[in-house]
Motif scaffolding. Structure first.
Motif, PDB file in Angstrom:
ATOM      1  N   PHE A 307     -55.796 -80.195   5.467  1.00  0.00           N
ATOM      2  CA  PHE A 307     -55.267 -81.568   6.009  1.00  0.00           C
ATOM      3  C   PHE A 307     -54.805 -81.453   7.169  1.00  0.00           C
ATOM      4  CE2 PHE A 307     -56.086 -83.096   1.722  1.00  0.00           C
ATOM      5  CZ  PHE A 307     -56.576 -84.220   1.748  1.00  0.00           C
ATOM      6  N   GLN A 308     -54.827 -82.399   8.235  1.00  0.00           N
ATOM      7  CA  GLN A 308     -54.047 -82.218   9.270  1.00  0.00           C
ATOM      8  C   GLN A 308     -53.003 -83.225   9.650  1.00  0.00           C
ATOM      9  OE1 GLN A 308     -57.320 -82.246  12.165  1.00  0.00           O
ATOM     10  NE2 GLN A 308     -57.322 -79.963  12.429  1.00  0.00           N
ATOM     11  N   LYS A 309     -53.184 -84.588   8.939  1.00  0.00           N
ATOM     12  CA  LYS A 309     -52.322 -85.551   9.275  1.00  0.00           C
ATOM     13  C   LYS A 309     -51.956 -86.373   7.938  1.00  0.00           C
ATOM     14  CE  LYS A 309     -56.298 -88.427  10.390  1.00  0.00           C
ATOM     15  NZ  LYS A 309     -56.772 -89.396  11.158  1.00  0.00           N
ATOM     16  N   ALA A 310     -50.697 -86.996   7.715  1.00  0.00           N
ATOM     17  CA  ALA A 310     -50.096 -87.647   6.533  1.00  0.00           C
ATOM     18  C   ALA A 310     -49.702 -89.137   6.708  1.00  0.00           C
ATOM     19  CB  ALA A 310     -48.791 -86.601   6.086  1.00  0.00           C
ATOM     20  N   LEU A 311     -49.648 -89.691   5.697  1.00  0.00           N
ATOM     21  CA  LEU A 311     -49.605 -91.177   5.528  1.00  0.00           C
ATOM     22  C   LEU A 311     -48.321 -91.436   4.694  1.00  0.00           C
ATOM     23  CD1 LEU A 311     -50.626 -93.776   5.731  1.00  0.00           C
ATOM     24  CD2 LEU A 311     -52.051 -93.553   4.010  1.00  0.00           C
ATOM     25  N   VAL A 312     -47.494 -92.081   5.054  1.00  0.00           N
ATOM     26  CA  VAL A 312     -46.148 -92.462   4.348  1.00  0.00           C
ATOM     27  C   VAL A 312     -46.114 -93.955   4.170  1.00  0.00           C
ATOM     28  CG1 VAL A 312     -43.667 -92.283   4.131  1.00  0.00           C
ATOM     29  CG2 VAL A 312     -45.130 -90.580   5.081  1.00  0.00           C
ATOM     30  N   GLY A 313     -45.919 -94.607   2.767  1.00  0.00           N
ATOM     31  CA  GLY A 313     -45.556 -95.965   2.798  1.00  0.00           C
ATOM     32  C   GLY A 313     -44.128 -96.395   3.081  1.00  0.00           C
ATOM     33  N   LEU A 314     -43.831 -97.040   4.164  1.00  0.00           N
ATOM     34  CA  LEU A 314     -42.446 -97.055   4.694  1.00  0.00           C
ATOM     35  C   LEU A 314     -41.790 -98.606   4.097  1.00  0.00           C
ATOM     36  CD1 LEU A 314     -42.615 -96.356   8.400  1.00  0.00           C
ATOM     37  CD2 LEU A 314     -41.989 -94.772   6.672  1.00  0.00           C
ATOM     38  N   SER A 315     -40.967 -98.284   3.175  1.00  0.00           N
ATOM     39  CA  SER A 315     -40.222 -99.606   2.631  1.00  0.00           C
ATOM     40  C   SER A 315     -38.870-100.084   3.472  1.00  0.00           C
ATOM     41  CB  SER A 315     -39.621 -99.329   1.261  1.00  0.00           C
ATOM     42  OG  SER A 315     -38.680 -98.383   1.156  1.00  0.00           O
ATOM     43  N   GLY A 316     -38.569 -99.265   4.322  1.00  0.00           N
ATOM     44  CA  GLY A 316     -37.320 -99.524   5.134  1.00  0.00           C
ATOM     45  C   GLY A 316     -36.051 -98.929   4.227  1.00  0.00           C
ATOM     46  N   ILE A 400     -50.423-101.990  -5.988  1.00  0.00           N
ATOM     47  CA  ILE A 400     -51.420-102.679  -4.787  1.00  0.00           C
ATOM     48  C   ILE A 400     -50.942-102.005  -3.473  1.00  0.00           C
ATOM     49  CG2 ILE A 400     -51.444-104.694  -3.140  1.00  0.00           C
ATOM     50  CD1 ILE A 400     -50.627-106.544  -5.309  1.00  0.00           C
ATOM     51  N   ARG A 401     -49.654-101.453  -3.395  1.00  0.00           N
ATOM     52  CA  ARG A 401     -49.354-100.780  -2.012  1.00  0.00           C
ATOM     53  C   ARG A 401     -49.867 -99.220  -2.162  1.00  0.00           C
ATOM     54  NH1 ARG A 401     -43.442-103.184  -2.802  1.00  0.00           N
ATOM     55  NH2 ARG A 401     -43.390-104.680  -1.116  1.00  0.00           N
ATOM     56  N   GLY A 402     -49.980 -98.800  -3.589  1.00  0.00           N
ATOM     57  CA  GLY A 402     -50.471 -97.342  -3.937  1.00  0.00           C
ATOM     58  C   GLY A 402     -52.200 -97.520  -3.383  1.00  0.00           C
ATOM     59  N   LEU A 405     -52.532 -97.545   0.523  1.00  0.00           N
ATOM     60  CA  LEU A 405     -52.361 -95.995   0.831  1.00  0.00           C
ATOM     61  C   LEU A 405     -53.555 -95.228   0.605  1.00  0.00           C
ATOM     62  CD1 LEU A 405     -48.476 -95.576   0.167  1.00  0.00           C
ATOM     63  CD2 LEU A 405     -49.317 -96.275   2.232  1.00  0.00           C
ATOM     64  N   MET A 406     -54.080 -95.296  -0.460  1.00  0.00           N
ATOM     65  CA  MET A 406     -55.165 -94.385  -0.931  1.00  0.00           C
ATOM     66  C   MET A 406     -56.589 -94.854  -0.042  1.00  0.00           C
ATOM     67  SD  MET A 406     -53.555 -92.056  -2.445  1.00  0.00           S
ATOM     68  CE  MET A 406     -54.997 -91.264  -2.704  1.00  0.00           C
ATOM     69  N   ASN A 410     -58.461 -92.276   2.077  1.00  0.00           N
ATOM     70  CA  ASN A 410     -59.837 -91.941   1.778  1.00  0.00           C
ATOM     71  C   ASN A 410     -60.835 -92.188   2.952  1.00  0.00           C
ATOM     72  OD1 ASN A 410     -60.090 -92.986  -1.738  1.00  0.00           O
ATOM     73  ND2 ASN A 410     -59.359 -91.368  -0.735  1.00  0.00           N
ATOM     74  N   ARG A 411     -60.620 -93.287   3.749  1.00  0.00           N
ATOM     75  CA  ARG A 411     -61.127 -93.869   4.766  1.00  0.00           C
ATOM     76  C   ARG A 411     -60.903 -93.039   6.255  1.00  0.00           C
ATOM     77  NH1 ARG A 411     -62.944 -99.912   5.943  1.00  0.00           N
ATOM     78  NH2 ARG A 411     -64.369 -99.108   4.623  1.00  0.00           N
ATOM     79  N   GLU A 412     -59.703 -92.695   6.362  1.00  0.00           N
ATOM     80  CA  GLU A 412     -59.303 -91.907   7.560  1.00  0.00           C
ATOM     81  C   GLU A 412     -58.791 -90.516   7.524  1.00  0.00           C
ATOM     82  OE1 GLU A 412     -56.821 -94.642  10.046  1.00  0.00           O
ATOM     83  OE2 GLU A 412     -57.358 -96.453   8.690  1.00  0.00           O
TER      84      GLU A 412
END
Length: 562
Positions: A307-316, A400-402, A405-406, A410-412
Motif C-alpha cells: 500500500f502507498q496511502k492510508a485512510l483514517v476516520g476523523l471523529s474529532g 455505517i462509518r466502518g 471507510l471500507m 476498496n474503490r480508491e
C-alpha cells in the motif's frame, strides 16, 4: 581490524531484496575500511519468518542465496550473518528415523567459503516468540579464532541468561559463560530484538552488566524495521570491557556503525572505538521513542504489504487525531485521507476539530454525513416505530462509518487505519465491524493515558492537534451527552489496573491490594476476559508495550474461572 555493524530493515521472505541490502551495506563498509561486517539474526530471511520456515521451497531459496550470493561476497569482505540452516539428526522422541532439523545460525564467511557456524542455543518460547516450533538448539558452543581474534558468537536470546543480572538463571545453559571460559576476547551478538517502551534501556543496561562481569567488550547488532505487529528499533551498539557504551547506531532507522578494534596493552582486553559517525553514551528513552516506533511501524506495514496511502476516520477525538498525525508523519500528508462522518449526535466542536486537524496536518479531508443512512436503518430495524436509544442503535452508527471507510478503501486503494486504543480494546469498548474495521490498528497497544502523551509530543513545536481535543472529555458521541466515563472508570485508574492484569499478569487480589476498589478490579477483569472474541477479530496492532494483545497474549475465548 575494523568491524562494521550493518543494521538493516529486511522484508520477510524477500530474499532477493534482502541480499541487495546486504550487498549495498558491504560496499559502504568496504569504503570505510572494514575487515569484517556483521548483520542481524536471520538477516537473509527477515525476522520472524514464522511458518515460511515450514516450506521447503523457501528453505531452498535460502540455501541458494547463501551459496550463490553471500559466500561469493565474502571474497571481498568477510561476513557474519544470520540465516536458517538445515541439519540432520535423530528426533528427540527416540525414533531412529533420520529427520531434518532447522538451526537458527550465525554464519561466518571468508574468502568465498563458510569459515565457521555457531547455532543459537537458547530458543525463546514466550510472549511473541515460538522458536522451539521451528528450530533445534545448538549442540555446542565454541569460540572461533578469526584474524587473530577469539570471537564468541551468540544469537539474540543467548545473551539474556545471566543469573547475576536476573537473580535467577532462565535456561540451564549459559552460552556467554561457556564462551568466556573458552578464552573469548570479543563477544558478538546478532539479534532481532523487538521493541517495547523501556526495552532499549533494559537491553543497554544488561549488555553493560555482562561486559563488566566478564571484562570483555561486546558488539551487539540488532534488526530494525516493522514486520507485521512487531517493531524492531535497531539501536545496535558496542560496549567496552569496562561497560562503557563506545558506539551507538540509530534507533528506528537503518545504519552502519564502524568500530576500530585494538588491544589495550600486552595481554590486556580489546579496545573498541567508533569510527566517524558513531554515537556514544546512553540513549534517553522517552515518549518520542514510542512515537518513532509507531511511525516506523505504519510506514513499513504499508510498504511491505504493497500500500502507498492510508485512510483514517476523523471523529474529532484524541485517538483519531493521534492516528492521523502518525500516519501523516509515516507516509507524508499527501498520502493520507481523513474522513469525518458526523451523525445527529456529533457535536459542532468535534466536526470543527476534525477539519482543523486535517488542515494542520495538510492531509486530504472529506465530510460524509451519515444521518440519512442512520435514519434508514432506524426505520427499517424498528419497523417504523420510534428509536429505542439502545446499544444496537449506538453501534449501527459505528458500523455505517466502518462501511463507508471500507468502501473508499476498496474503490480508491487506501488502507484503513483503525483508531481504537489499548484501554478500549482491553475492555471491549469498541464495535465489531464498526470502528474496528480496517487493516492496521495503530494504537491497539497504546493505553489511553499514553495516547495523550503522544498528542502532547506531536504538539511540541506547534499546535497540530487542536487544544480542545486534548481537554474535552473523551466520547464516542453515539447518544446524547455521552462520555467514556459513563461506562468506564477514569483512564488513569483503568490503565493502572489493565497494566497490572495484562502486562504484569497479576490476579484480582494482588491488584486490589495496590489500593484499588476490589469490585472495580473484578469488573475490569471481567470485561477484559469477555472481550477476547472481539480482539481475535481485530486488525493487527503495533506492539509498543511489554505485553500486547495478539501473538504475545494467547488467551482462549471460551473459558471461565472456576
Amino acid at each position: 581490524m575494523r568491524i562494521a555493524l550493518a543494521q538493516l530493515n529486511p522484508t520477510i521472505g524477500d530474499i532477493r531484496g534482502n541480499v541487495a541490502k546486504i550487498r549495498e551495506a558491504m560496499a559502504r563498509a568496504r569504503g570505510r575500511g572494514a575487515g569484517l561486517i556483521v548483520f542481524p539474526e536471520l538477516a537473509v530471511t527477515g525476522y520472524p519468518p514464522r511458518d515460511l520456515l515450514c516450506r521447503q521451497d523457501f528453505l531452498e531459496r535460502v540455501e541458494r542465496a547463501l551459496a550463490g550470493d553471500i559466500a561469493p561476497l565474502s571474497k571481498g569482505l568477510p561476513i557474519l550473518i544470520g540465516a536458517p540452516v538445515k541439519g540432520t539428526g535423530v528426533p528427540s522422541g527416540g525414533s531412529d528415523t533420520a529427520a531434518a532439523f532447522l538451526f537458527n545460525a550465525a554464519l561466518l564467511y571468508a574468502g568465498g567459503k563458510l569459515f565457521y557456524r555457531q547455532d543459537k542455543s537458547l530458543l525463546p518460547n514466550y510472549d511473541v516468540f515460538d522458536e522451539s516450533r521451528y528450530f533445534k538448539p545448538a549442540e555446542h558452543r565454541e569460540a572461533v579464532t578469526f584474524n587473530g581474534l577469539r570471537l564468541g558468537l551468540t544469537i539474540c536470546e543467548d545473551i539474556w541468561n545471566d543469573k547475576d543480572y536476573w537473580n535467577r538463571q532462565l535456561y540451564e545453559v549459559d552460552p556467554v559463560e561457556e564462551l568466556v571460559a573458552g578464552e573469548t576476547a570479543l563477544l558478538i551478538n546478532i539479534s532481532a530484538s523487538p521493541y517495547h517502551y523501556g526495552k532499549i534501556g533494559l537491553r543497554v543496561d544488561m549488555l553493560r552488566s555482562l561486559a563488566r562481569k566478564y571484562h570483555r567488550p561486546i558488539i551487539y547488532v540488532n534488526q530494525v524495521g516493522g514486520n507485521d505487529e512487531l517493531i524492531f528499533d535497531g539501536t545496535s551498539l558496542a560496549v567496552d570491557a569496562a561497560g562503557n557504551v563506545v558506539g551507538l547506531a540509530a534507533s528506528f532507522a537503518e545504519d552502519l556503525l564502524v568500530l576500530e578494534v585494538g588491544r589495550m596493552g600486552a595481554g590486556g582486553p580489546l579496545s573498541l572505538v567508533a569510527v566517524k559517525d558513531g554515537r556514544a553514551g546512553l540513549p534517553h528513552e522517552d515518549i518520542s521513542y514510542v512515537y518513532r516506533a509507531l511511525v516506523l511501524g505504519i510506514a513499513d506495514y504499508l510498504r511491505k504489504t504493497g500500500f502507498q496511502k492510508a485512510l483514517v476516520g476523523l471523529s474529532g477525538g484524541i485517538d483519531s487525531s493521534v492516528t492521523a498525525a502518525l500516519a501523516a508523519a509515516a507516509l507524508g500528508p499527501e498520502n493520507v485521507l481523513g474522513v469525518s462522518m458526523p451523525s445527529r449526535y456529533s457535536s459542532p466542536g468535534s466536526r470543527t476539530d476534525a477539519r482543523i486537524l486535517a488542515e494542520n496536518l495538510g492531509i486530504a479531508f472529506r465530510e460524509i454525513p451519515i444521518e440519512g443512512m442512520f435514519s434508514a436503518y432506524l426505520a427499517a430495524m424498528n419497523a417504523g416505530g420510534p428509536p429505542r436509544g439502545d446499544l444496537a442503535e449506538e453501534n449501527i452508527q459505528a458500523r455505517i462509518r466502518g462501511n463507508i471507510l471500507m468502501f473508499i478503501s476498496n474503490r480508491e486503494g487506501y488502507l484503513t487505519l483503525t483508531t481504537g486504543n489499548k484501554s478500549e480494546m482491553a475492555v471491549g469498548y469498541c464495535t465489531l465491524y464498526g470502528d474496528m474495521s480496517g487493516g492496521l490498528a495503530v494504537l491497539a497497544d497504546v493505553p489511553k493515558v499514553m495516547v495523550y502523551e503522544l498528542a502532547r509530543y506531536i504538539n511540541r513545536e506547534r499546535e497540530i492537534i487542536p487544544h480542545s481535543v486534548l481537554v474535552k472529555p473523551p466520547s464516542a458521541e453515539l447518544k446524547p451527552g455521552q462520555v467514556d466515563q459513563d461506562s468506564l472508570p477514569p483512564y488513569e485508574v483503568l490503565d493502572a489496573i489493565l497494566q497490572a492484569y495484562i502486562e504484569e499478569e497479576k490476579g484480582a487480589a494482588e491488584i486490589a491490594a495496590r489500593g484499588f476498589d476490589p469490585e472495580l478490579v473484578r469488573e475490569v477483569i471481567r470485561k477484559v476476559d469477555r472481550a477476547e472474541y472481539k480482539r481475535r477479530q481485530a486488525a493487527p496492532g503495533l506492539r509498543v508495550t511489554s505485553k500486547a494483545f495478539g501473538t504475545g497474549r494467547r488467551m482462549p475465548i471460551a473459558w471461565r474461572a472456576g
